[in-house]
Design an enzyme around this catalytic site. Sequence first.
Site, PDB file in Angstrom:
ATOM      1  N   TYR A 176      -7.472 -18.919 -41.225  1.00 22.90           N
ATOM      2  CA  TYR A 176      -8.493 -18.191 -42.005  1.00 22.90           C
ATOM      3  C   TYR A 176      -8.414 -16.742 -41.546  1.00 22.90           C
ATOM      4  O   TYR A 176      -9.330 -16.211 -40.954  1.00 22.90           O
ATOM      5  CB  TYR A 176      -9.851 -18.820 -41.666  1.00 22.90           C
ATOM      6  CG  TYR A 176     -11.044 -18.440 -42.504  1.00 22.90           C
ATOM      7  CD1 TYR A 176     -11.010 -18.444 -43.890  1.00 22.90           C
ATOM      8  CD2 TYR A 176     -12.253 -18.137 -41.879  1.00 22.90           C
ATOM      9  CE1 TYR A 176     -12.137 -18.142 -44.628  1.00 22.90           C
ATOM     10  CE2 TYR A 176     -13.393 -17.837 -42.607  1.00 22.90           C
ATOM     11  CZ  TYR A 176     -13.332 -17.834 -43.990  1.00 22.90           C
ATOM     12  OH  TYR A 176     -14.456 -17.544 -44.723  1.00 22.90           O
TER      13      TYR A 176
ATOM     14  N   HIS B 219     -10.763 -11.745 -47.217  1.00 22.58           N
ATOM     15  CA  HIS B 219     -11.125 -13.058 -47.761  1.00 22.58           C
ATOM     16  C   HIS B 219     -12.350 -13.619 -47.061  1.00 22.58           C
ATOM     17  O   HIS B 219     -13.301 -14.069 -47.722  1.00 22.58           O
ATOM     18  CB  HIS B 219      -9.946 -14.020 -47.606  1.00 22.58           C
ATOM     19  CG  HIS B 219     -10.278 -15.442 -47.940  1.00 22.58           C
ATOM     20  ND1 HIS B 219     -10.577 -15.855 -49.213  1.00 22.58           N
ATOM     21  CD2 HIS B 219     -10.359 -16.550 -47.148  1.00 22.58           C
ATOM     22  CE1 HIS B 219     -10.823 -17.152 -49.208  1.00 22.58           C
ATOM     23  NE2 HIS B 219     -10.708 -17.601 -47.964  1.00 22.58           N
TER      24      HIS B 219
ATOM     25  N   ARG C 206     -23.325 -16.602 -47.958  1.00 24.45           N
ATOM     26  CA  ARG C 206     -24.403 -16.163 -47.063  1.00 24.45           C
ATOM     27  C   ARG C 206     -24.825 -14.747 -47.458  1.00 24.45           C
ATOM     28  O   ARG C 206     -24.679 -13.803 -46.669  1.00 24.45           O
ATOM     29  CB  ARG C 206     -23.950 -16.194 -45.602  1.00 24.45           C
ATOM     30  CG  ARG C 206     -23.593 -17.577 -45.089  1.00 24.45           C
ATOM     31  CD  ARG C 206     -23.227 -17.555 -43.604  1.00 24.45           C
ATOM     32  NE  ARG C 206     -22.051 -16.730 -43.348  1.00 24.45           N
ATOM     33  CZ  ARG C 206     -20.790 -17.168 -43.451  1.00 24.45           C
ATOM     34  NH1 ARG C 206     -20.567 -18.410 -43.822  1.00 24.45           N
ATOM     35  NH2 ARG C 206     -19.773 -16.371 -43.190  1.00 24.45           N
TER      36      ARG C 206
ATOM     37  N   TYR D 293     -18.263 -30.040 -45.699  1.00 24.87           N
ATOM     38  CA  TYR D 293     -17.663 -29.334 -44.566  1.00 24.87           C
ATOM     39  C   TYR D 293     -18.595 -29.114 -43.381  1.00 24.87           C
ATOM     40  O   TYR D 293     -18.123 -28.802 -42.279  1.00 24.87           O
ATOM     41  CB  TYR D 293     -17.058 -27.999 -45.024  1.00 24.87           C
ATOM     42  CG  TYR D 293     -18.017 -26.838 -45.092  1.00 24.87           C
ATOM     43  CD1 TYR D 293     -17.999 -25.858 -44.104  1.00 24.87           C
ATOM     44  CD2 TYR D 293     -18.909 -26.699 -46.145  1.00 24.87           C
ATOM     45  CE1 TYR D 293     -18.861 -24.769 -44.178  1.00 24.87           C
ATOM     46  CE2 TYR D 293     -19.768 -25.628 -46.220  1.00 24.87           C
ATOM     47  CZ  TYR D 293     -19.742 -24.663 -45.232  1.00 24.87           C
ATOM     48  OH  TYR D 293     -20.597 -23.595 -45.309  1.00 24.87           O
TER      49      TYR D 293
ATOM     50  N   LYS E  95      -9.575 -30.324 -49.277  1.00 25.30           N
ATOM     51  CA  LYS E  95      -8.305 -29.638 -49.028  1.00 25.30           C
ATOM     52  C   LYS E  95      -7.123 -30.597 -48.968  1.00 25.30           C
ATOM     53  O   LYS E  95      -5.988 -30.196 -49.245  1.00 25.30           O
ATOM     54  CB  LYS E  95      -8.376 -28.904 -47.678  1.00 25.30           C
ATOM     55  CG  LYS E  95      -9.402 -27.787 -47.610  1.00 25.30           C
ATOM     56  CD  LYS E  95      -8.868 -26.524 -48.216  1.00 25.30           C
ATOM     57  CE  LYS E  95      -9.750 -25.336 -47.860  1.00 25.30           C
ATOM     58  NZ  LYS E  95      -9.188 -24.074 -48.350  1.00 25.30           N
TER      59      LYS E  95
ATOM     60  N   THR F 154      -5.929 -17.894 -46.832  1.00 21.59           N
ATOM     61  CA  THR F 154      -5.884 -17.122 -48.072  1.00 21.59           C
ATOM     62  C   THR F 154      -5.625 -15.648 -47.807  1.00 21.59           C
ATOM     63  O   THR F 154      -6.256 -15.036 -46.941  1.00 21.59           O
ATOM     64  CB  THR F 154      -7.211 -17.265 -48.834  1.00 21.59           C
ATOM     65  OG1 THR F 154      -7.479 -18.648 -49.027  1.00 21.59           O
ATOM     66  CG2 THR F 154      -7.146 -16.568 -50.179  1.00 21.59           C
TER      67      THR F 154
END
Length: 408
Positions: free
Chosen positions: A123, A128, A137, A239, A248, A342
């Site tokens: 990540y 991203h 959030r 998650y 995923k 990503t």
Amino acid sequence: MSEQSPLELAEGDPFGPHNLPYGVFSTPDRPADRRVGVRIGDHVLDAGAAAHALGSPYAALLAKPSLNPLLAAGRTAWRDVRRALTAWVTVPAHRPVVEPLLHPLSDVELHLPYEVADYVDFYASEHHATNVGQIFRPDGAALTPNWKHLPIGYHGRSGTIVVSGTEVPRPQGQRKAPTDPAPVFGPSVKLDIEAEVGFVVGTPSELGSRVGLNGFDDHVFGLFLLNDWSARDIQAWEYVPLGPFLGKSFATSVSAWVTPLEALAAARVSPPARDFPLLPYLDDSAEEVPGGFDLRITVSINGTVVAEPPFASMYWTAAQQLAHMTVNGASLRTGDVYGSGTVSGPERDQRGSLLELTWNGTEPLELPTGKRAFLEDGDEVTLTAWAPGAHGVRVGLGEVRGRITPPR
């Protein structure tokens, strides 16, 4: 007039002798015989047959149905094989042997080029992660407190990594919108893409040992494009607290071609400036070879370009990811794959997921095939990319293509 040789490529061909990515292919006359191939222009060279015919000491490694033996052979073998291949496709004296071993790409079937061991996905794009944080959030901090101190990742499912061109059935599972009283079961209605870059491990490491930043080039054979398909509605419900699972694990598409790191020497760049001091095992400020790669990715849906994410903007490098992945003593195995996460840039047209491009469906894309908040059945997603090479020549990366089919 004699027919032009397939080895006589147009100037600037992104798959010229400066590139030579590896894959595995079969031909219609021998469909069960998978062979290691090397792409040159719009042809693929039967590398094992060429090595045997030209007396290469690495013929046995290249005469396998998978890249794994070559991956496991280590960096010296990778370098020697690449030098030999370069000579085979550039030295005129080799043409009588090499040309009969070239197959048009349109005539072959490409396969998953390696046997996948483990799969980890990261990540690593600040853009991203910030976008996702703002979406989910809006009244809190976009980034979690740990984000700029370590590369966040999760273990994926290696058995559902598929080669480019494999159709992807729409996944089913539980989903629950915030206003729903209870979860429901059914096909995902927020099926998404994640434009990523993958890395494949060649040289393994021992359990209990660590791979430092300077070990990246010794352990990682090459890179490729990767699309980590994501069912956002299934993911959102499942998650917390352990992270991604069924949202995923249904499919991850990878290119049929692996570009060796050596072909990308001119594309190595420094990562963005870091905002916080890093712990020593992640501190790459003194590394001689920059850890970033200048890769220019293009994302298309049904033939229409929707984004062009820049890989050079990634906050965490592949070397840092490898160091973090092994810092606890976890071992590496030949065929381990890890994804960058990503790839997104600062601009709207540089976002590598539909979640960001449509802001969670509130700003649908206008495509010739209709509006898209998320993927519909029949949609085909294609990732392509290139990197700057020496003397201004581009290095092409093999595409990743996948079409969504109805749930089974």
